[in-house]
Enzyme design. Structure first.
Site, PDB file in Angstrom:
ATOM      1  N   SER A 184     -31.081  -9.623  16.328  1.00 18.39           N
ATOM      2  CA  SER A 184     -31.091 -10.409  15.100  1.00 18.39           C
ATOM      3  C   SER A 184     -29.717 -10.602  14.465  1.00 18.39           C
ATOM      4  O   SER A 184     -29.529 -11.555  13.711  1.00 18.39           O
ATOM      5  CB  SER A 184     -32.038  -9.766  14.091  1.00 18.39           C
ATOM      6  N   HIS A 212     -37.522 -12.585  16.780  1.00 20.48           N
ATOM      7  CA  HIS A 212     -36.662 -13.767  16.632  1.00 20.48           C
ATOM      8  C   HIS A 212     -36.776 -14.728  17.814  1.00 20.48           C
ATOM      9  O   HIS A 212     -36.117 -15.773  17.833  1.00 20.48           O
ATOM     10  CB  HIS A 212     -35.204 -13.351  16.432  1.00 20.48           C
ATOM     11  N   LYS A 243     -41.780 -15.025  10.811  1.00 20.29           N
ATOM     12  CA  LYS A 243     -40.512 -15.752  10.896  1.00 20.29           C
ATOM     13  C   LYS A 243     -40.803 -17.211  11.240  1.00 20.29           C
ATOM     14  O   LYS A 243     -41.213 -17.962  10.370  1.00 20.29           O
ATOM     15  CB  LYS A 243     -39.587 -15.028  11.865  1.00 20.29           C
TER      16      LYS A 243
HETATM   17  C1  LIG Z   1     -38.002  -9.180  11.386  1.00 21.05           C
HETATM   18  C2  LIG Z   1     -38.283  -8.250  12.488  1.00 21.05           C
HETATM   19  C3  LIG Z   1     -39.395  -7.406  12.445  1.00 21.05           C
HETATM   20  C4  LIG Z   1     -40.282  -7.334  11.239  1.00 21.05           C
HETATM   21  O1  LIG Z   1     -41.183  -8.397  11.215  1.00 21.05           O
HETATM   22  P1  LIG Z   1     -42.020  -8.656   9.861  1.00 21.05           P
HETATM   23  O2  LIG Z   1     -43.159  -9.469  10.356  1.00 21.05           O
HETATM   24  O3  LIG Z   1     -41.122  -9.354   8.929  1.00 21.05           O
HETATM   25  O4  LIG Z   1     -42.450  -7.318   9.372  1.00 21.05           O
HETATM   26  C5  LIG Z   1     -39.648  -6.595  13.531  1.00 21.05           C
HETATM   27  N1  LIG Z   1     -38.831  -6.593  14.617  1.00 21.05           N
HETATM   28  C6  LIG Z   1     -37.743  -7.378  14.695  1.00 21.05           C
HETATM   29  C7  LIG Z   1     -36.893  -7.342  15.912  1.00 21.05           C
HETATM   30  C8  LIG Z   1     -37.424  -8.226  13.633  1.00 21.05           C
HETATM   31  O5  LIG Z   1     -36.336  -9.000  13.694  1.00 21.05           O
END
Ligand SMILES: *Cc1c(COP(=O)(O)O)cnc(C)c1O
Length: 395
Positions: A184, A212, A243
Site C-alpha cells: 500500500s 489494494h 476500497k
Molecule cells: C486497507 C487494508 C486492509 C483493511 O481493510 P478494511 O476493509 O479497510 O478494514 C487490510 N489489508 C490491507 C493490505 C489493506 O491495505
C-alpha cells in the site's frame, strides 16, 4: 495525590506526541468522498482516498443500499451464527465466489477483521507463518493472534524467503506464507508466481491479502491472483470491500472447506454482528457493475498512467509503483509534511507518509488517482505539484 481518573499517564503520552510534532488532528470531510471535496471548509482536489472506482457514491450503489434498507432494515440484528445470516449475505458470497473464480467465499465485516479472524483460525501451535516485512498492520495483528511460530522475510526478496524455508520449514507441521497482493505504501505488486513456486517446492500454503488489488488488478478488478492467472494455486485469497468496491467489508476466497472451517472458528463471525443490509446491497451492485463492464477499471488505469507520466515529465520521483498508488518521494520527514501542507493550501489534498510507516529518509506524499477524476482535475493537480515542487526545490 493525583486522581487516577485524570489518566495522567495518557496525558503525558499525548503531550509527548505533541512535543515530537506527530500529534494528529483529523481532517473533516463535508459530503461524499469524491474526486473534489470540501475538506475543513475548503474545496480541494482529493488525491488520498481508496475509492479507486468512484463507487463510494455511485448512484446505482446508493439505490441498491436504499432498497436493501427498505426490505431488511438498517441492522442485521445478530451475529451470523445465531440469526444475523440473511439471504442477501448468502447471495453476496455466491456472487463473490463466481467473480473471484473460486469455490467459495466467506465474508467478514472488514478487511482488518478478516485478517484478525482468519489467520488465527487456519494456523496452530506447531505451524510456521512466514510474512513479508512490509505486510499490512492487520496482517501483523492477525499473525500475533495465532499460536503458530512466526518468521519475516525481506520485502519481496525471494532469496530471503527461500532462506527462511530452508532453515525452518522442516521443523513444522504446516507452513503459511502471507503477503500483501499490492503493497500500500509503494504500489508494487507481490512476486506471486515466484512465491507460489516456492510454496509448492516446500509444501506450504499461501495467503494473499489483496486489499489494494481488489477492483484494481486482473480482469475487471478480479485481483492480483487473476492478474497472474494463479487460480487454484493460492489457498487463501483475501479481498476488501472497503476500497475499490466502495463500501465496507472483507472476505476470504478459496475452497469449500476453508469456508466450513471459518464458519466454526472465525471469531469475528462468531462474536461480531454481520454486515448491515445497506452494505450488502451496495456491494452486490458493485460486483454486478464490475462483472458487466471494464469501463471503471479502464478509466482508473487510464487516469493513473496519465498522472504518473505527467509527474515523471516534471522530474518527480514516483518510486517503484506498478499500480494506481503513486508515491511522490520527498525524502526528509519534516519536508514531506511541509510539502503536503503547501499542496493543501494550493487546493490539492495528498497525505504525507513518513517514518515509521516507511523507512527514514523516504518520506512521500501518496497520491491515489481514481476513475472518478476528470482529466481537467488531474491537469490542475499536476500544475500545483509543479509549482510546489519548484518552490521546495524538489524539481
Ligand atoms: C486497507 C487494508 C486492509 C483493511 O481493510 P478494511 O476493509 O479497510 O478494514 C487490510 N489489508 C490491507 C493490505 C489493506 O491495505
Amino acid at each position: 495525590m493525583s486522581n487516577v481518573h485524570e489518566l495522567k499517564y495518557l496525558q503525558d503520552q499525548v503531550q509527548e506526541l505533541k512535543d515530537q510534532g506527530v500529534y494528529r488532528v483529523l481532517p473533516i470531510l463535508e459530503g461524499a468522498n469524491e474526486a473534489e471535496v470540501i475538506l475543513n471548509g475548503k474545496k480541494v482536489i482529493n488525491l488520498s482516498s481508496n475509492n479507486y472506482l468512484g463507487f463510494a457514491s455511485h448512484p446505482k450503489l446508493k439505490k441498491a443500499a436504499i432498497e436493501a434498507v427498505e426490505k431488511y432494515g438498517v441492522g442485521s440484528g445478530a451475529v451470523r451464527t445465531i440469526i444475523g445470516n440473511m439471504d442477501i449475505h448468502e447471495e453476496l458470497e455466491k456472487k463473490l465466489a463466481v467473480f473471484k473464480r473460486e469455490e467459495a467465499v466467506m465474508v467478514f465485516q472488514s478487511g482488518f477483521n478478516c485478517n484478525a479472524g482468519a489467520i488465527q483460525a487456519i494456523t496452530n501451535k506447531g505451524d510456521l507463518i512466514i510474512s513479508d516485512e512490509l505486510n499490512h498492520a492487520s496482517i501483523i495483528d492477525g499473525v500475533k493472534l495465532s499460536k503458530a511460530d512466526k518468521a519475516v522475510y525481506k520485502h519481496s526478496d525471494m532469496a530471503d524467503l527461500e532462506r527462511v524455508l530452508i532453515e525452518r520449514r522442516s521443523q513444522y507441521e504446516n507452513c503459511l506464507i502471507i503477503t500483501d497482493g499490492v503493497f500500500s505504501m509503494d504500489g508494487d505488486i507481490a512476486k506471486l508466481p515466484e512465491i507460489v513456486e516456492l510454496a509448492e517446492k516446500y509444501n506450504c500454503m499461501t495467503y494473499v491479502d489483496d486489499a489494494h488489488g481488489s477492483g484494481v488488478l486482473g480482469e475487471s478488478g478480479r485481483g492480483t491472483v487473476d492478474h497472474f492467472h494463479l487460480h487454484g494455486r493460492i489457498d487463501f485469497s483475501i479481498g476488501t470491500l472497503s476500497k475499490a468496491i466502495g463500501v465496507i467489508g472483507g472476505y476470504v476466497a478459496g475452497s469449500k472447506v476453508m469456508k466450513e472451517w471459518l464458519l466454526h472458528r472465525g471469531r469475528p463471525l462468531l462474536f461480531s454482528t454481520s454486515l448491515p443490509p445497506a452494505a450488502v446491497g451496495a456491494i452486490m451492485e458493485a460486483v454486478d457493475l464490475l462483472s458487466s463492464t471494464t469501463e471503471y477499471t479502464d478509466r482508473l488505469w487510464h487516469n493513473a498512467r496519465f498522472f504518473k507520466a505527467e509527474l515523471g515529465k516534471l522530474g518527480f520521483n514516483t518510486g517503484a509503483s506498478e499500480t494506481p498508488i503513486t508515491p511522490v518521494i520527498v525524502g526528509d520527514e519534516a519536508k514531506t509534511v511541509a510539502f503536503s501542507k503547501r499542496m493543501l493550501e494550493m487546493g490539492v489534498f495528498v497525505s504525507p507518509i513518513v517514518f515509521p510507516t516507511v523507512p527514514k529518509g523516504t518520506g512521500r506524499v501518496r497520491c491515489m488517482v481514481t476513475a472518478g477524476h476528470t482529466e481537467e482535475q488531474l491537469v490542475r493537480a499536476v500544475a500545483v505539484f509543479e509549482q510546489v515542487g519548484k518552490e521546495m526545490g524538489l524539481i
